[in-house]
Design a protein around this motif. Structure first.
Motif, mmCIF file in Angstrom:
data_model
loop_
_atom_site.group_PDB
_atom_site.id
_atom_site.type_symbol
_atom_site.label_atom_id
_atom_site.label_comp_id
_atom_site.label_asym_id
_atom_site.label_seq_id
_atom_site.Cartn_x
_atom_site.Cartn_y
_atom_site.Cartn_z
ATOM 1 N N LEU A 1 -63.779 -7.797 7.704
ATOM 2 C CA LEU A 1 -63.043 -8.563 6.716
ATOM 3 C C LEU A 1 -63.359 -10.042 6.885
ATOM 4 O O LEU A 1 -63.470 -10.538 8.003
ATOM 5 N N THR A 2 -63.492 -10.726 5.763
ATOM 6 C CA THR A 2 -63.521 -12.183 5.752
ATOM 7 C C THR A 2 -62.229 -12.639 5.111
ATOM 8 O O THR A 2 -61.969 -12.355 3.934
ATOM 9 N N ARG B 1 -68.335 -18.276 -2.449
ATOM 10 C CA ARG B 1 -68.646 -19.670 -2.110
ATOM 11 C C ARG B 1 -67.662 -20.198 -1.071
ATOM 12 O O ARG B 1 -68.056 -20.909 -0.132
ATOM 13 N N LEU B 2 -66.397 -19.844 -1.229
ATOM 14 C CA LEU B 2 -65.400 -20.272 -0.264
ATOM 15 C C LEU B 2 -65.662 -19.654 1.107
ATOM 16 O O LEU B 2 -65.550 -20.326 2.146
ATOM 17 N N ALA B 3 -66.036 -18.383 1.132
ATOM 18 C CA ALA B 3 -66.331 -17.718 2.401
ATOM 19 C C ALA B 3 -67.539 -18.351 3.088
ATOM 20 O O ALA B 3 -67.544 -18.558 4.305
ATOM 21 N N ASP B 4 -68.575 -18.678 2.308
ATOM 22 C CA ASP B 4 -69.760 -19.314 2.881
ATOM 23 C C ASP B 4 -69.429 -20.690 3.433
ATOM 24 O O ASP B 4 -69.881 -21.069 4.520
ATOM 25 N N ARG C 1 -69.745 -21.902 7.393
ATOM 26 C CA ARG C 1 -70.512 -23.081 7.830
ATOM 27 C C ARG C 1 -69.620 -24.053 8.594
ATOM 28 O O ARG C 1 -70.031 -24.649 9.594
ATOM 29 N N HIS C 2 -68.379 -24.224 8.136
ATOM 30 C CA HIS C 2 -67.453 -25.117 8.822
ATOM 31 C C HIS C 2 -67.155 -24.595 10.228
ATOM 32 O O HIS C 2 -67.103 -25.374 11.197
ATOM 33 N N ALA C 3 -66.952 -23.281 10.355
ATOM 34 C CA ALA C 3 -66.689 -22.700 11.669
ATOM 35 C C ALA C 3 -67.872 -22.909 12.604
ATOM 36 O O ALA C 3 -67.689 -23.245 13.782
ATOM 37 N N CYS C 4 -69.070 -22.762 12.088
ATOM 38 C CA CYS C 4 -70.273 -22.968 12.916
ATOM 39 C C CYS C 4 -70.357 -24.404 13.417
ATOM 40 O O CYS C 4 -70.754 -24.654 14.563
#
Length: 363
Positions: A178-179, A212-215, A219-222
């Motif tokens: 799940l995301t 788009r929100l999930a991507d 990226r923010h988490a990375c």
């Protein structure tokens, strides 16, 4: 495109698993930490809970977020569910003629589903699968485990899973992943069991804006993650006289917290536990740690009698010799050993020192 499960429909996932005979475990706040406990309904999930983790520090904070998985990890990984902290392997029973009868003891296992699993813990489980491949006690519990991962969107300051290739998103070895978004979840299946579960849920087609929100979230988490220092595993093993070992030994308590919370550590010891009347005895296996004095005891000699030797053994094994044994480092970047160390020792800083400071020459 992945399918979408509204947050209000998440209880149906739990109910479906219960109907199909699974014991469902989910993250819950217990004694100010997030632990896996039996889950009857989603109401007890840690809604709005986020965490602060730093060297020697772990605490939870309450927010007004609707999210239920906005934390990195707690002290409990998947390890206790497959590699039991203590279990009986066999039992010997005294017979009337004075002989002993031996019987293997396999615990009763039932299908168990775990929701909220992180990518770092899936990677650690894959390492444990390699190590315990021929162990019937481990395999019995492992084969009955259904894993529902949730991509990590709120890594802690101690996390570095991207550096080890194990997160923050779940990449493999899950049944369902799940995301989490504010209003629901994007779903993807990783096995036939996961695909069968999806067919039973009230899913909706996902939208482009959700992806788009999930991507963006990924990226923010990375960007939030720490970086593992560059090092040569083979060279690390040769750094036995490096002054960094003295520095860390002065701080380390040899308490074993790091190995207890580590999702991939697998050291154990075995002992006999007899009944008081002498009628039978259980041969038990229990978790051990390379930080304990007895772990290196062989025939009257302690091969690692001091903290310096024990810490060196742990770090060089985890980051060095595991590469040769299992094809990769034994660390999956979860950061638990940093947060749960009572004196705040940070292995990444130790690795950094080993790379920067000159090593002593052997005498």
């Amino acid at each position: 495109m992945h399918d979408y499960l509204p947050r209000a429909a998440l209880p149906q996932l739990i109910q479906h698993l219960h109907r199909h005979g699974y014991t469902v475990l989910g993250p819950q706040v217990v004694d100010n930490a997030i632990l896996y406990r039996p889950l009857a309904d989603t109401d007890v999930l840690p809604t709005g809970i986020e965490q602060v983790q730093r060297p020697g520090e772990y605490r939870l904070i309450q927010t007004d977020s609707p999210r239920q998985f906005s934390w990195a990890n707690g002290p409990q990984a998947l390890k206790p569910l497959t590699f039991a902290p203590r279990e009986t392997l066999w039992r010997s029973t005294l017979q009337t003629d004075g002989s002993l009868r031996f019987e293997e003891v396999l615990a009763d296992a039932r299908p168990t589903a775990v929701i909220g699993v992180r990518g770092c813990d899936l990677a650690a489980l894959a390492l444990q699968d390699q190590h315990f491949a021929a162990d019937p006690y481990y395999r019995q519990r492992r084969d009955d485990l259904l894993l529902i991962a949730v991509d990590c969107s709120h890594p802690a300051d101690t996390c570095f899973c991207a550096s080890t290739g194990d997160g923050p998103a779940a990449e493999a070895d899950y049944d369902l992943a799940l995301t989490e978004l504010d209003d629901g979840f994007l779903l993807r299946a990783g096995s036939d069991r996961g695909r069968a579960i999806m067919t039973a849920l009230p899913l909706q087609p996902s939208r482009e804006d959700q992806h788009r929100l999930a991507d963006s979230q990924h990226r923010h988490a990375c960007r939030q993650l720490r970086q593992l220092p560059a090092f040569d595993p083979a060279q690390l093993i040769q750094q036995g006289q490096h002054p960094a070992w003295d520095t860390v030994a002065d701080a380390c308590l040899s308490c074993g917290n790091c190995t207890s919370v580590c999702p991939s550590c697998f050291c154990f010891s075995e002992s006999e536990v007899p009944e008081l009347d002498g009628s039978s005895s259980d041969h038990q296996r229990q978790w051990d740690s390379c930080f304990s004095e007895g772990h290196s005891y062989i025939h009257g000699h302690h091969f690692r009698p001091d903290t310096k030797g024990r810490y060196r053994q742990w770090l060089t094994h985890k980051f060095g010799s595991w590469v040769e044994q299992y094809g990769r480092s034994g660390c999956t970047g979860c950061g638990r050993c940093i947060s749960w160390c009572p004196v705040g020792i940070d292995p990444l800083q130790v690795l950094l020192q080993l790379g920067r400071e000159p090593a002593r020459t052997e005498k």
